[in-house]
Design an enzyme around this catalytic site. Structure first.
Site, PDB file in Angstrom:
ATOM      1  N   GLU A 100       0.769  -1.137  -0.109  1.00  0.00           N
ATOM      2  CA  GLU A 100      -0.108  -0.051   0.006  1.00  0.00           C
ATOM      3  C   GLU A 100       1.018   1.330  -0.045  1.00  0.00           C
ATOM      4  OE1 GLU A 100      -2.977  -0.157   3.212  1.00  0.00           O
ATOM      5  OE2 GLU A 100      -3.933  -1.967   2.280  1.00  0.00           O
ATOM      6  N   GLU A 154      -5.270  -8.608   1.103  1.00  0.00           N
ATOM      7  CA  GLU A 154      -6.039  -8.356   2.357  1.00  0.00           C
ATOM      8  C   GLU A 154      -7.322  -7.955   1.942  1.00  0.00           C
ATOM      9  OE1 GLU A 154      -4.522  -5.001   4.452  1.00  0.00           O
ATOM     10  OE2 GLU A 154      -2.420  -5.425   4.365  1.00  0.00           O
TER      11      GLU A 154
HETATM   12  C1  PNW Z   1      -4.553  -1.834   5.530  1.00  0.00           C
HETATM   13  N1  PNW Z   1      -7.409   3.964   4.326  1.00  0.00           N
HETATM   14  O1  PNW Z   1      -4.461  -0.280   6.028  1.00  0.00           O
HETATM   15  C2  PNW Z   1      -3.047  -2.217   5.973  1.00  0.00           C
HETATM   16  O2  PNW Z   1      -2.410  -3.012   5.001  1.00  0.00           O
HETATM   17  C3  PNW Z   1      -3.154  -2.951   7.163  1.00  0.00           C
HETATM   18  O3  PNW Z   1      -2.163  -2.968   7.771  1.00  0.00           O
HETATM   19  C4  PNW Z   1      -4.289  -2.388   8.098  1.00  0.00           C
HETATM   20  O4  PNW Z   1      -4.439  -3.132   9.373  1.00  0.00           O
HETATM   21  C5  PNW Z   1      -5.592  -2.646   7.449  1.00  0.00           C
HETATM   22  O5  PNW Z   1      -5.721  -2.200   5.957  1.00  0.00           O
HETATM   23  C6  PNW Z   1      -6.596  -2.254   8.165  1.00  0.00           C
HETATM   24  O6  PNW Z   1      -6.850  -0.774   8.211  1.00  0.00           O
HETATM   25  C7  PNW Z   1      -5.249   0.879   5.633  1.00  0.00           C
HETATM   26  O7  PNW Z   1      -7.479   4.943   5.202  1.00  0.00           O
HETATM   27  C8  PNW Z   1      -5.383   2.050   6.457  1.00  0.00           C
HETATM   28  O8  PNW Z   1      -7.990   3.834   3.057  1.00  0.00           O
HETATM   29  C9  PNW Z   1      -5.992   2.839   6.044  1.00  0.00           C
HETATM   30  C10 PNW Z   1      -6.728   2.905   4.647  1.00  0.00           C
HETATM   31  C11 PNW Z   1      -6.557   1.675   3.965  1.00  0.00           C
HETATM   32  C12 PNW Z   1      -5.865   0.818   4.220  1.00  0.00           C
END
Ligand code: PNW
Length: 495
Positions: free
Chosen positions: A171, A394
């Site tokens: 990401e 994920e």
């Molecule tokens: C992902 N957003 O994070 C990560 O890859 C993980 O480490 C995390 O625990 C999981 O999703 C759940 O949050 C994100 O704001 C964090 O769009 C924020 C966003 C997207 C993905």
């Protein structure tokens, strides 16, 4: 809309890979052990107010000491693969010198996985940049891309004989724009220019690492994991809404997809960010490096969004018929994703409207059919023509756990979320998407970044007092899915 896969038993193609995912900083703990030094997340956790309740990663799930137990747990759950990340700050604590003890931990973990017949799916970067490298400029600095490639090579020297699947970055959107533009994530910088510089250097680091790994190991399976949104204009007949959806898609999805898979940044986005100096970071030859062929594209999907040029009317007023049944507002108080989903430098003026769909504990709307559309689009426009395989790396949901007196957790909400999204994956496969596997986020409840330990994504409950792991109903159900290579019929549905 009901699909053939919406209720009955749904079988997946032979060889479909079932796994769970974690990330080093979120589960390992042992923050100051084995020669590890600070990453940007250790530093960020010490900033007052940056992380919920002042939580940090010093202990987390103690996976560093309990990895054997955790691997045994995955084996019991009949899983085929473990997607984990390695901590750069453990491997190169000062940003350049390799720390043998750090490598040894991952060597033991990989041996344990192989002994349990679990495929190690290694991600090199899941957000924990060594603090020493942040001090030299972090991702906005071009040098960091070259340091990343050196780290990739060091990891391959240590593990390349046993690890065949390598993901460069997890990401980059989050690393660049949450880290350097919105400041919601480490290192907490708030600048559109820095975020864009970071985005390009993350891409360059991905490309340099991919070409170095390819040279060392032509047979390796190489890829990157991106997080995607599905941007729908609130009013598809309104050109302003359609343009907002274009920009949202551009700054979230295409700004990474296009350089990697088409060898060029999207022209419309280059135009939009021209005034922020983006093009000045892009040197001759960079795009050729960034577009080094990959074998797999990792897809992280949590939700999509309805976007508009106009704010959604707060509290019940619904002049354009777009508010949810509860009169949902543009940005609910409990909807952190909308705060962090709009840090992009260009898309000021992008308004996320609630569609009144159910939401998870993150405030994220539950929209499984968005995953079907996303996978089909990726297949058609990006991966299919290049023979690249798709993996959902994920997908999952935070819901509060209710722990019963006997210790059990009957998380039907999380189970239903995964069930619905697996059916959406199968819809995409039936429509022609070459999806080869699915990793649930996450194996365990863990450190949920700026939200600390307050949000639980695990198929397995973590008791942070005792470090006891308890498989939730969703985890038991997921084990039956992995064992049968099929999603069972929903209760009450026709077989
Ligand atoms: C992902 N957003 O994070 C990560 O890859 C993980 O480490 C995390 O625990 C999981 O999703 C759940 O949050 C994100 O704001 C964090 O769009 C924020 C966003 C997207 C993905």
């Amino acid at each position: 809309a009901p699909t053939p896969n919406s209720a009955g038993r749904v079988a997946f193609p032979d060889g479909f890979l079932w796994g769970t995912a974690t990330a080093a900083f979120q589960v390992e703990g042992a923050g100051a052990e084995g020669g590890r030094q600070d990453s940007i997340w250790d530093t960020f956790c010490r900033v007052p107010g940056a992380v919920h309740a002042g939580d940090d990663g010093m202990v987390a799930c103690d996976h560093y000491h309990r990895y054997r137990e955790d691997v045994a747990l995955m084996k019991r759950l009949d899983l085929g693969s473990y997607r984990f990340s390695t901590s750069w700050a453990r491997i190169m604590p000062d940003g350049k010198t390799v720390n043998r003890e750090g490598l040894d931990f991952y060597s033991r973990l990989v041996d344990e996985l192989l002994g349990a017949d679990l495929l190690p799916w290694l991600t090199l970067y899941h957000w924990d940049l060594p603090q020493a490298l942040e001090e030299l400029g972090g991702w906005p600095s071009r040098d960091t891309a070259y340091r990343f490639a050196e780290y990739a090579v060091a990891m391959h020297e240590a593990l390349g004989d046993r690890v065949g699947v390598w993901t460069t970055l997890n990401e980059p959107w989050c690393s660049a724009f949450l880290g350097y533009t919105s400041g919601a994530h480490a290192p907490g910088k708030k600048s559109p220019e820095l975020g864009l510089a970071a985005a390009h250097h993350l891409m360059l680091g991905h490309g340099l690492a991919t070409s170095a790994l390819r040279e060392l190991d032509p047979a390796a399976t190489l890829g990157i994991t991106l997080n995607f949104t599905v941007s729908d204009p609130v009013d598809p007949t309104d050109p302003a809404d359609v343009d907002v959806a274009r920009r949202d898609d551009g700054m979230f999805n295409r700004i990474f997809l296009d350089p990697i898979l088409r060898g060029a940044y999207p022209a419309d986005i280059l135009d939009d960010v021209a005034h922020l100096g983006f093009a000045e970071h892009v040197r001759e030859g960079d795009l050729q490096i960034i577009s080094t062929p990959i074998d797999v594209l990792g897809v992280n999907y949590y939700n999509g969004g309805a976007v508009s040029a106009r704010p959604q009317h707060p509290g019940g007023a619904d002049p354009d018929g777009t508010a949810g049944p509860d009169g949902a507002r543009e940005q609910a108080d409990d909807a952190p994703v909308w705060e962090v989903r709009s840090p992009n430098p260009v898309p000021d003026g992008i308004h996320h409207h609630s569609r009144g769909l159910p939401t998870t504990d993150m405030g994220w709307e539950v929209q499984p059919e968005g995953l079907t559309r996303l996978l089909l689009r990726l297949q058609e426009d990006y991966t299919g023509p290049r023979g690249i395989q798709l993996f959902v790396t994920e997908n999952g949901a935070a819901y509060p756990d209710v722990v019963q007196a006997d210790g059990s957790v009957d998380d039907q909400d999380r189970l239903a979320f995964v069930d619905a999204h697996l059916r959406a994956v199968k819809d995409a496969i039936d429509g022609g998407a070459d999806v080869r596997g699915y990793f649930a986020w996450s194996l365990l409840d863990n450190f949920e970044w700026a939200l600390g330990y307050s949000k639980r994504f695990g198929l397995v409950h973590t008791d942070y007092e005792t470090q006891e792991r308890t498989v939730k109903a969703s985890g038991r159900w997921y084990a039956t899915v992995a064992a049968a290579n099929a999603v069972p019929a929903r209760p009450g549905a026709e077989e």
